[in-house]
Design a protein around this motif. Structure first.
Motif, PDB file in Angstrom:
ATOM      1  N   ARG A 152       0.831  -1.215   0.000  1.00 31.51           N
ATOM      2  CA  ARG A 152       0.000   0.000   0.000  1.00 31.51           C
ATOM      3  C   ARG A 152       0.861   1.260   0.000  1.00 31.51           C
ATOM      4  N   MET A 153       1.978   1.236   0.718  1.00 29.30           N
ATOM      5  CA  MET A 153       2.876   2.391   0.735  1.00 29.30           C
ATOM      6  C   MET A 153       3.530   2.601  -0.631  1.00 29.30           C
ATOM      7  N   LEU A 154       3.998   1.524  -1.233  1.00 23.47           N
ATOM      8  CA  LEU A 154       4.593   1.627  -2.565  1.00 23.47           C
ATOM      9  C   LEU A 154       3.561   2.104  -3.584  1.00 23.47           C
ATOM     10  N   ALA A 155       2.341   1.626  -3.458  1.00 19.41           N
ATOM     11  CA  ALA A 155       1.267   2.059  -4.352  1.00 19.41           C
ATOM     12  C   ALA A 155       0.984   3.548  -4.185  1.00 19.41           C
ATOM     13  N   ALA A 156       1.057   4.046  -2.966  1.00 18.17           N
ATOM     14  CA  ALA A 156       0.812   5.473  -2.736  1.00 18.17           C
ATOM     15  C   ALA A 156       1.822   6.316  -3.512  1.00 18.17           C
ATOM     16  N   LEU A 157       3.050   5.852  -3.602  1.00 18.33           N
ATOM     17  CA  LEU A 157       4.051   6.563  -4.402  1.00 18.33           C
ATOM     18  C   LEU A 157       3.697   6.511  -5.887  1.00 18.33           C
ATOM     19  N   ALA A 158       3.214   5.371  -6.327  1.00 15.15           N
ATOM     20  CA  ALA A 158       2.844   5.225  -7.737  1.00 15.15           C
ATOM     21  C   ALA A 158       1.640   6.090  -8.096  1.00 15.15           C
ATOM     22  N   ALA A 159       0.759   6.337  -7.143  1.00 11.76           N
ATOM     23  CA  ALA A 159      -0.457   7.124  -7.422  1.00 11.76           C
ATOM     24  C   ALA A 159      -0.110   8.519  -7.928  1.00 11.76           C
ATOM     25  N   SER A 160       0.880   9.157  -7.333  1.00  8.91           N
ATOM     26  CA  SER A 160       1.230  10.511  -7.777  1.00  8.91           C
ATOM     27  C   SER A 160       1.807  10.485  -9.192  1.00  8.91           C
ATOM     28  N   VAL A 161       2.523   9.431  -9.533  1.00  9.98           N
ATOM     29  CA  VAL A 161       3.086   9.323 -10.877  1.00  9.98           C
ATOM     30  C   VAL A 161       1.964   9.091 -11.894  1.00  9.98           C
ATOM     31  N   VAL A 162       1.005   8.231 -11.558  1.00  6.48           N
ATOM     32  CA  VAL A 162      -0.136   8.011 -12.455  1.00  6.48           C
ATOM     33  C   VAL A 162      -0.927   9.305 -12.616  1.00  6.48           C
ATOM     34  N   ARG A 163      -1.117  10.037 -11.536  1.00  4.89           N
ATOM     35  CA  ARG A 163      -1.821  11.326 -11.609  1.00  4.89           C
ATOM     36  C   ARG A 163      -1.101  12.268 -12.571  1.00  4.89           C
ATOM     37  N   ASP A 164       0.211  12.372 -12.450  1.00  5.82           N
ATOM     38  CA  ASP A 164       0.985  13.244 -13.340  1.00  5.82           C
ATOM     39  C   ASP A 164       0.925  12.755 -14.784  1.00  5.82           C
ATOM     40  N   TRP A 165       0.988  11.442 -14.985  1.00  7.57           N
ATOM     41  CA  TRP A 165       0.882  10.867 -16.329  1.00  7.57           C
ATOM     42  C   TRP A 165      -0.455  11.236 -16.957  1.00  7.57           C
ATOM     43  N   ARG A 166      -1.526  11.109 -16.176  1.00  9.32           N
ATOM     44  CA  ARG A 166      -2.864  11.445 -16.682  1.00  9.32           C
ATOM     45  C   ARG A 166      -2.971  12.932 -17.003  1.00  9.32           C
TER      46      ARG A 166
END
Length: 170
Positions: A152-166
């Motif tokens: 879940r912690m690693l996913a939280a880091l990925a969320a900001s990258v997906v947000r920026d990608w979108r």
């Protein structure tokens, strides 16, 4: 028994933070998160996806096994208990065992061929809405609380990258 490699977790986290600060694009950030995930969790399959609610599709943005699960691949996600839990309510999905995988994934044969017997799907959220998924599959009979927390912690880091990608895609 937990497969989480706690002896490497702190150095991995420090290295990951340094790499994310230097990442010049989403691909570099996803690669850093992916490497850290596999280092901390052990062998498995990790995919990071964007969720497109309008066409009800998952789009693969990063894969630890691009030959089996290539970047850019899309899957339609019809109405199901899994979709409602993960993609609509934004709740983590934990699947353990062959029956759990077969009930959820239409590509269960490919998952089995990779030696994976369990999955954790973490919703990636922004402002209360699911924007993607972080999916780790491995050979497990059960997930430990420490493994779920780390994912879940690693996913939280990925969320900001997906947000920026979108955001970059409009």
């Amino acid at each position: 028994m937990s497969h989480l490699r706690t002896a490497v977790l702190v150095p991995t986290a420090n290295d990951l933070c340094d790499q994310l600060q230097q990442a010049r694009d989403p691909a570099a950030a996803f690669a850093a998160i992916g490497a850290a995930t596999l280092q901390a969790m052990g062998p498995g399959l990790l995919t990071i996806n964007a969720w497109h609610a309008g066409p009800a599709q998952i789009e693969r943005l990063w894969s630890s096994d691009p030959s089996a699960y290539p970047v850019g691949g899309r899957k339609s996600k019809g109405d199901s208990a899994w979709r409602r839990q993960l993609l609509e309510r934004g709740e983590v999905f934990v699947g353990e065992g062959d029956a759990a995988l077969a009930a959820v994934f239409d590509d269960v044969q490919q998952i089995r061929a990779l030696g994976c017997t369990a999955v954790v799907n973490v919703p990636l959220c922004h402002q209360g809405r699911v924007i993607g998924t972080f999916n780790y599959l491995a050979d497990r009979t059960a997930w430990s609380a420490a493994e779920l927390a780390a994912l879940r912690m690693l996913a939280a880091l990925a969320a900001s990258v997906v947000r920026d990608w979108r955001a970059a895609r409009g």
